[in-house]
Scaffold this active site. Structure first.
Site, PDB file in Angstrom:
ATOM      1  N   GLU A 131       0.839  -1.197   0.000  1.00  0.00           N
ATOM      2  CA  GLU A 131       0.000   0.000   0.000  1.00  0.00           C
ATOM      3  C   GLU A 131       0.873   1.246   0.000  1.00  0.00           C
ATOM      4  OE1 GLU A 131      -3.880   0.826   2.442  1.00  0.00           O
ATOM      5  OE2 GLU A 131      -2.172   1.562   3.611  1.00  0.00           O
ATOM      6  N   GLU A 189      -3.332  10.831  15.551  1.00  0.00           N
ATOM      7  CA  GLU A 189      -4.569  10.074  15.784  1.00  0.00           C
ATOM      8  C   GLU A 189      -4.268   8.588  15.985  1.00  0.00           C
ATOM      9  OE1 GLU A 189      -8.472   8.158  14.346  1.00  0.00           O
ATOM     10  OE2 GLU A 189      -6.419   7.835  13.726  1.00  0.00           O
TER      11      GLU A 189
HETATM   12  P1  0O2 Z   1      -1.270   0.790  10.592  1.00  0.00           P
HETATM   13  O1  0O2 Z   1      -0.851   0.501  11.977  1.00  0.00           O
HETATM   14  O2  0O2 Z   1      -0.985   2.196  10.168  1.00  0.00           O
HETATM   15  O3  0O2 Z   1      -0.765  -0.207   9.603  1.00  0.00           O
HETATM   16  P2  0O2 Z   1      -9.667  -0.350   7.845  1.00  0.00           P
HETATM   17  O4  0O2 Z   1     -10.729  -1.300   7.431  1.00  0.00           O
HETATM   18  O5  0O2 Z   1     -10.090   1.095   7.738  1.00  0.00           O
HETATM   19  O6  0O2 Z   1      -9.057  -0.650   9.160  1.00  0.00           O
HETATM   20  P3  0O2 Z   1      -8.222  -1.218   5.457  1.00  0.00           P
HETATM   21  O7  0O2 Z   1      -9.474  -1.819   4.942  1.00  0.00           O
HETATM   22  O8  0O2 Z   1      -7.024  -2.075   5.545  1.00  0.00           O
HETATM   23  O9  0O2 Z   1      -8.436  -0.486   6.854  1.00  0.00           O
HETATM   24  O10 0O2 Z   1      -7.832  -0.118   4.456  1.00  0.00           O
HETATM   25  P4  0O2 Z   1      -7.691   1.424   4.624  1.00  0.00           P
HETATM   26  O11 0O2 Z   1      -8.937   2.027   5.145  1.00  0.00           O
HETATM   27  O12 0O2 Z   1      -7.217   1.876   3.302  1.00  0.00           O
HETATM   28  O13 0O2 Z   1      -6.584   1.598   5.767  1.00  0.00           O
HETATM   29  C1  0O2 Z   1      -5.290   1.165   5.631  1.00  0.00           C
HETATM   30  C2  0O2 Z   1      -4.371   2.024   6.452  1.00  0.00           C
HETATM   31  O14 0O2 Z   1      -4.689   3.417   6.279  1.00  0.00           O
HETATM   32  C3  0O2 Z   1      -4.450   1.834   7.944  1.00  0.00           C
HETATM   33  O15 0O2 Z   1      -3.729   0.716   8.325  1.00  0.00           O
HETATM   34  C4  0O2 Z   1      -3.847   3.130   8.452  1.00  0.00           C
HETATM   35  O16 0O2 Z   1      -2.440   3.163   8.260  1.00  0.00           O
HETATM   36  C5  0O2 Z   1      -4.452   4.127   7.503  1.00  0.00           C
HETATM   37  N1  0O2 Z   1      -5.740   4.595   8.044  1.00  0.00           N
HETATM   38  C6  0O2 Z   1      -6.968   4.298   7.591  1.00  0.00           C
HETATM   39  N2  0O2 Z   1      -7.907   4.926   8.312  1.00  0.00           N
HETATM   40  C7  0O2 Z   1      -7.261   5.645   9.253  1.00  0.00           C
HETATM   41  C8  0O2 Z   1      -7.687   6.522  10.302  1.00  0.00           C
HETATM   42  O17 0O2 Z   1      -8.872   6.788  10.543  1.00  0.00           O
HETATM   43  N3  0O2 Z   1      -6.699   7.065  11.086  1.00  0.00           N
HETATM   44  C9  0O2 Z   1      -5.377   6.834  10.855  1.00  0.00           C
HETATM   45  N4  0O2 Z   1      -4.499   7.414  11.659  1.00  0.00           N
HETATM   46  N5  0O2 Z   1      -4.954   6.012   9.883  1.00  0.00           N
HETATM   47  C10 0O2 Z   1      -5.882   5.409   9.092  1.00  0.00           C
HETATM   48  P5  0O2 Z   1      -3.916   0.048   9.761  1.00  0.00           P
HETATM   49  O18 0O2 Z   1      -3.654  -1.395   9.626  1.00  0.00           O
HETATM   50  O19 0O2 Z   1      -5.269   0.415  10.298  1.00  0.00           O
HETATM   51  O20 0O2 Z   1      -2.871   0.724  10.661  1.00  0.00           O
END
Ligand code: 0O2
Length: 265
Positions: free
Chosen positions: A142, A157
């Site tokens: 990603e 956040e």
């Molecule tokens: P980390 O620890 O950063 O790796 P979701 O269903 O929203 O949990 P999904 O479906 O994997 O996530 O895809 P999405 O929404 O594209 O989010 C992928 C990553 O985007 C997240 O990975 C975060 O890094 C970032 N992200 C998404 N939404 C938020 C948010 O509301 N706040 C912050 N700070 N980051 C966000 P991880 O695995 O959640 O976290």
């Protein structure tokens, strides 16, 4: 899944992150070499920790044997831009690599479609080919593209979310939403003075180049000139530099170019 398998599984992701970071760093240095403004301010990357992979799998109900297919951000690269206008340019740069270095699987625009938390960022999910001693493999990665202000908000956040283990008090959630809007307004405000900032950056760059050129010439002529002449040139240089007039510095640099040329010839 035992420890050894985790290590083996994460190896290609580590390689993917390292290679992607290098590719973007190289793009950045190409812009620099060509003297062009680069839409990418900085690049970072990480491989998700096993505990975080397990946490996400549990949250989303992903079975362990589907982790690699269903968790798209085990390999993550983040591109930070100075201005919101640069985000679109960075996206175009990434799209140019589609079909060559990697394949774009999906794009998610959380800038236009801001998340309820206030999160803004542009995500590009890619399939990245990894060739290693263990063989050939395609892994999902990603790429997150966001401005410095968006990043400041997201990192803060994320830290608070970690602290509250997903149970953040409503009041803090609301304050964070306000902060997200403040960051968005800051980006908009910065965009209005983008031209002035970019002009200042260009002037600084030109000043740096002229200073290096003058110093190189002074260095090269060190053994050709008398000490008193050298001293005069040095004094003149320091005076001009302190004055900060770029046109005068350019004239002085041209004059030294000619002088150095005459000693070479
Ligand atoms: P980390 O620890 O950063 O790796 P979701 O269903 O929203 O949990 P999904 O479906 O994997 O996530 O895809 P999405 O929404 O594209 O989010 C992928 C990553 O985007 C997240 O990975 C975060 O890094 C970032 N992200 C998404 N939404 C938020 C948010 O509301 N706040 C912050 N700070 N980051 C966000 P991880 O695995 O959640 O976290």
């Amino acid at each position: 899944m035992d420890i050894l398998n985790w290590k083996e599984m994460l190896c290609p992701y580590e390689q993917a992150v390292a290679e992607l970071k290098l590719k973007f760093e190289y793009m950045k240095s190409e812009y620099k070499k060509l003297g062009l403004y680069c839409p990418i301010e900085s690049i970072s990357g990480r491989v998700k920790e096993p505990s975080s992979i397990l946490g996400k799998a549990k949250k989303k109900g992903i079975p362990l044997d589907r982790i690699e297919e269903d968790i798209e951000d085990i390999a993550g690269v983040r591109i930070i831009c100075q201005f919101s206008e640069d985000i679109q340019k960075a996206i175009s740069l990434i799209r140019r690599h589609d079909g060559y270095d990697f394949t774009i699987v999906e794009e998610r625009d959380y800038i236009t479609n801001t998340k309820p938390s206030g999160y803004r960022s542009y995500h590009i999910i890619i399939k990245y080919p990894v060739s290693s001693v263990m063989g050939y493999k395609e892994v999902l990665a990603e790429i997150q593209i966001r401005t410095m202000a968006m990043n400041f908000w997201a990192v803060t956040e994320h830290t608070l979310n970690y602290k509250y283990k997903g149970h953040m008090p409503e009041e803090i959630k609301q304050r964070l939403k306000n902060c997200a809007e403040a960051a968005f307004n800051l980006d908009n405000e910065m965009s209005t003075i983008r031209n002035e900032i970019m002009y200042a950056q260009r002037v600084n760059k030109r000043m740096d180049n002229l200073t290096s050129n003058i110093i190189d010439n002074i260095q090269n002529m060190y053994f050709n000139l008398k000490l008193s002449e050298m001293d005069k040139i040095n004094t003149q240089f320091v005076e001009l530099w302190n004055k900060g007039d770029i046109d005068e510095l350019k004239k002085f640099s041209d004059m030294l170019d000619k002088m150095a040329e005459s000693y070479r010839g």
